[in-house]
Write an enzyme that holds these catalytic residues in place. Structure first.
Site, PDB file in Angstrom:
ATOM      1  N   SER A  82       1.379  -0.862  -0.444  1.00  0.00           N
ATOM      2  CA  SER A  82      -0.227   0.055   0.256  1.00  0.00           C
ATOM      3  C   SER A  82       0.784   1.526   0.112  1.00  0.00           C
ATOM      4  O   SER A  82       1.923   1.248   0.461  1.00  0.00           O
ATOM      5  CB  SER A  82      -1.036  -0.005   1.494  1.00  0.00           C
ATOM      6  OG  SER A  82       0.166   0.715   2.393  1.00  0.00           O
ATOM      7  N   ARG A  90       5.609   9.890  -6.398  1.00  0.00           N
ATOM      8  CA  ARG A  90       6.762   9.897  -5.650  1.00  0.00           C
ATOM      9  C   ARG A  90       7.488   9.276  -5.301  1.00  0.00           C
ATOM     10  O   ARG A  90       8.770   9.341  -5.395  1.00  0.00           O
ATOM     11  CB  ARG A  90       6.638  10.277  -4.213  1.00  0.00           C
ATOM     12  CG  ARG A  90       5.224  11.612  -4.009  1.00  0.00           C
ATOM     13  CD  ARG A  90       5.231  12.667  -2.871  1.00  0.00           C
ATOM     14  NE  ARG A  90       4.408  13.407  -2.523  1.00  0.00           N
ATOM     15  CZ  ARG A  90       4.206  13.707  -1.877  1.00  0.00           C
ATOM     16  NH1 ARG A  90       5.269  13.990   0.043  1.00  0.00           N
ATOM     17  NH2 ARG A  90       3.044  14.540  -1.306  1.00  0.00           N
ATOM     18  N   GLY A  91       7.437   7.667  -6.159  1.00  0.00           N
ATOM     19  CA  GLY A  91       8.494   6.674  -6.392  1.00  0.00           C
ATOM     20  C   GLY A  91       8.008   5.367  -4.820  1.00  0.00           C
ATOM     21  O   GLY A  91       9.291   4.902  -4.818  1.00  0.00           O
ATOM     22  N   VAL A  92       7.982   6.133  -4.086  1.00  0.00           N
ATOM     23  CA  VAL A  92       7.028   5.014  -2.754  1.00  0.00           C
ATOM     24  C   VAL A  92       6.880   3.546  -2.867  1.00  0.00           C
ATOM     25  O   VAL A  92       8.067   2.576  -3.034  1.00  0.00           O
ATOM     26  CB  VAL A  92       6.545   5.674  -2.009  1.00  0.00           C
ATOM     27  CG1 VAL A  92       6.097   4.610  -0.790  1.00  0.00           C
ATOM     28  CG2 VAL A  92       6.736   6.798  -1.655  1.00  0.00           C
ATOM     29  N   LEU A  93       6.561   3.198  -4.095  1.00  0.00           N
ATOM     30  CA  LEU A  93       5.715   1.931  -4.899  1.00  0.00           C
ATOM     31  C   LEU A  93       7.112   0.872  -5.018  1.00  0.00           C
ATOM     32  O   LEU A  93       7.846   0.288  -5.046  1.00  0.00           O
ATOM     33  CB  LEU A  93       4.511   1.467  -5.070  1.00  0.00           C
ATOM     34  CG  LEU A  93       4.645   0.861  -5.633  1.00  0.00           C
ATOM     35  CD1 LEU A  93       3.707  -0.678  -4.384  1.00  0.00           C
ATOM     36  CD2 LEU A  93       3.457   0.093  -6.751  1.00  0.00           C
ATOM     37  N   SER A 117      -4.775  -6.324  -6.430  1.00  0.00           N
ATOM     38  CA  SER A 117      -6.213  -5.456  -6.601  1.00  0.00           C
ATOM     39  C   SER A 117      -6.402  -4.701  -7.621  1.00  0.00           C
ATOM     40  O   SER A 117      -7.690  -4.356  -8.321  1.00  0.00           O
ATOM     41  CB  SER A 117      -6.072  -4.319  -5.189  1.00  0.00           C
ATOM     42  OG  SER A 117      -4.982  -3.654  -5.144  1.00  0.00           O
ATOM     43  N   GLU A 118      -5.076  -4.233  -8.051  1.00  0.00           N
ATOM     44  CA  GLU A 118      -4.892  -2.975  -9.380  1.00  0.00           C
ATOM     45  C   GLU A 118      -4.097  -3.740 -10.588  1.00  0.00           C
ATOM     46  O   GLU A 118      -2.392  -3.483 -10.614  1.00  0.00           O
ATOM     47  CB  GLU A 118      -5.363  -1.923  -8.974  1.00  0.00           C
ATOM     48  CG  GLU A 118      -6.454  -1.337  -8.162  1.00  0.00           C
ATOM     49  CD  GLU A 118      -5.569   0.585  -8.109  1.00  0.00           C
ATOM     50  OE1 GLU A 118      -6.004   0.916  -8.941  1.00  0.00           O
ATOM     51  OE2 GLU A 118      -5.494   0.816  -7.452  1.00  0.00           O
ATOM     52  N   TYR A 122       1.737  -3.517 -11.408  1.00  0.00           N
ATOM     53  CA  TYR A 122       2.726  -4.795 -11.590  1.00  0.00           C
ATOM     54  C   TYR A 122       3.351  -4.873 -12.879  1.00  0.00           C
ATOM     55  O   TYR A 122       4.303  -5.850 -12.750  1.00  0.00           O
ATOM     56  CB  TYR A 122       1.701  -5.946 -10.859  1.00  0.00           C
ATOM     57  CG  TYR A 122       1.567  -5.754  -9.006  1.00  0.00           C
ATOM     58  CD1 TYR A 122       2.376  -4.814  -8.439  1.00  0.00           C
ATOM     59  CD2 TYR A 122       0.232  -5.279  -9.001  1.00  0.00           C
ATOM     60  CE1 TYR A 122       2.266  -4.001  -6.744  1.00  0.00           C
ATOM     61  CE2 TYR A 122       0.212  -4.940  -8.208  1.00  0.00           C
ATOM     62  CZ  TYR A 122       0.896  -4.926  -6.543  1.00  0.00           C
ATOM     63  OH  TYR A 122       0.664  -4.132  -5.346  1.00  0.00           O
ATOM     64  N   PHE A 408      -3.745 -14.493  -0.510  1.00  0.00           N
ATOM     65  CA  PHE A 408      -2.870 -14.124   0.322  1.00  0.00           C
ATOM     66  C   PHE A 408      -2.307 -12.613   0.869  1.00  0.00           C
ATOM     67  O   PHE A 408      -2.269 -11.960  -0.184  1.00  0.00           O
ATOM     68  CB  PHE A 408      -1.714 -14.966  -0.275  1.00  0.00           C
ATOM     69  CG  PHE A 408      -0.765 -14.509  -0.765  1.00  0.00           C
ATOM     70  CD1 PHE A 408       0.588 -13.523  -1.518  1.00  0.00           C
ATOM     71  CD2 PHE A 408      -1.329 -15.639  -1.685  1.00  0.00           C
ATOM     72  CE1 PHE A 408       0.523 -13.449  -2.635  1.00  0.00           C
ATOM     73  CE2 PHE A 408      -0.495 -15.137  -3.425  1.00  0.00           C
ATOM     74  CZ  PHE A 408       0.358 -14.502  -3.092  1.00  0.00           C
TER      75      PHE A 408
END
Length: 408
Positions: A82, A90-93, A117-118, A122, A408
């Site tokens: 999340s 901002r490049g977090v993921l 979920s989306e 990915y 999972f």
């Protein structure tokens, strides 16, 4: 603004978990939170912090994944991902995905897998849709209950779902090697299958479990809840099936006959079955089964050579793959894959390439759920040597459709 990406500390779990729940708009019950805490592999969990605030979460579970040929391959089950809405774009993921895949590689796991979920998120990190779920809403008024010779010899017993866990797990464990995409469960994960939170399925009753026995031995089981409903003609409830598994066809038919015949119901709804499920051949009219499909398991080769060598191939294959993988550059370049139904090898080569594709396409084809030919038809695989595509596409196939039986 500076953020801090680091491995989760035990003392930070509550804040981290609250951030995850907030990002998904969830309010987990105490039972769900307790199980989440128990199953979190803290040493494999990442948090991104802006001061004292957790703005990003990601975890991984240590699973074993069945691949074509029946081998169990170590795989990181990516989960609990999340980013807070205040910190998007901002490049977090990206930073969490990069750190996580480096960790997976260090642990020697050839594969990473996830449910999305989306799904559109990915693909850019190299994950390809590798298996599908089949959803069914079966009209049990217009369809006769499944029958096979011998079903009357199967004893069905209504039991407490928690008490029956050990029996059900023995059946599940015997099924795992037979189908690509199934996961061996680390200790504790069996509890997820019987978690019954009031209000999770509005209007439904308590979770029930029926064991199927042959000669005193448990050979199958089903878990379900009844959602009652009434109209002017009388009861028209729905049986909400969570799981239905069996080790022999006659046991499977007996369990479905039970589900079709539950009082006060006119339909059976099941959220996930494999696309080649036997039920489609136990009923005379598939059109009354309300079939829907969607992608479920996403696969990402992390160590490409080890991943491709870990499975077998339906027909002999000898192909040079030109692989693009900018997110994990150690996979980029040419690889020669040689194998058959007995085993395979995959190593770097300087030979001319036969096929060009990205690691995402290899993830999609890896379990045999999607063909290289269909990916080529979408422009995602290029044939560089005539005939290479057809041969490789057949070799990568699987006689049994891949399937992930639970999230999972």
């Amino acid at each position: 603004m500076t953020t801090d990406l680091r491995v989760l500390r035990n003392a930070e779990w509550d804040v981290w978990s609250d951030a995850l729940s907030a990002a998904f708009g969830e309010r987990p019950s105490p039972e769900e939170l307790a199980l989440r805490r128990e199953l979190t592999e803290v040493e494999r969990s990442l948090g991104v912090w802006d001061g004292r605030r957790c703005v990003g979460t990601a975890g991984a579970i240590s699973f074993g994944l069945t691949v074509p040929g029946g081998a169990e391959v170590p795989a990181a089950g990516v989960t609990m991902v999340s980013v807070q809405p205040t910190h998007r774009r901002r490049g977090v993921l990206r930073s969490m995905m990069r750190r996580q895949l480096a960790d997976v590689r260090e642990r020697g796991e050839p594969l990473a897998v996830l449910t999305a979920s989306e799904p559109a998120i990915y693909g850019r990190f190299g994950y390809g849709a590798a298996a599908q779920d089949m959803r069914l809403t079966v009209d049990t008024v217009r369809l006769p209950a499944p029958e096979l010779p011998g079903v009357d010899g199967v004893r069905l017993r209504l039991v407490d779902p928690v008490t029956a866990l050990a029996d059900c797990e023995r059946v599940y464990a015997e099924l795992v090697p037979a189908r690509p995409g199934m996961l061996t469960r680390p200790p504790g994960w069996e509890k997820v299958t019987v978690l019954d939170v009031p209000g999770k399925q509005p209007g439904a009753g308590e979770l029930q479990c029926v064991l199927a026995e042959v000669d005193g031995e448990v050979r199958g089981y089903t878990r379900y809840a009844l959602k009652p409903q009434w109209d002017d003609a009388g009861p028209c409830g729905t049986v909400l099936v969570r799981h239905v598994e069996a080790l022999e066809p006659v046991v499977y038919a007996a369990l479905w006959r039970h589900l079709f015949g539950i009082d006060l119901s006119s339909s059976v709804s099941v959220a996930t079955r494999p696309v080649d499920d036997a039920l489609l051949h136990l009923v005379p009219d598939q059109r009354r089964c309300g079939i829907g499909l969607r992608e479920s398991l996403f696969v990402r080769p992390v160590e490409l050579g080890a991943a491709l060598a870990a499975r077998t191939y339906r027909t002999p294959v000898d192909v040079v793959l030109e692989v693009a993988d900018p997110f994990c550059p150690w996979n980029e370049g040419r690889w020669r894959l040689s194998g058959d139904e007995k085993g395979a090898s995959c190593a770097r080569t300087a030979d001319a390439a036969d096929l060009a594709l990205s690691v995402r396409e290899l993830g999609s084809a890896y379990l045999g759920g999607f063909t290289l030919s269909s990916l080529a038809a979408a422009g995602r695989v290029r044939e560089l040597r005539p005939g290479a595509l057809a041969a490789a596409s057949v070799a990568f196939g699987s006689d049994v459709a891949p399937w992930l039986p639970y999230g999972f």
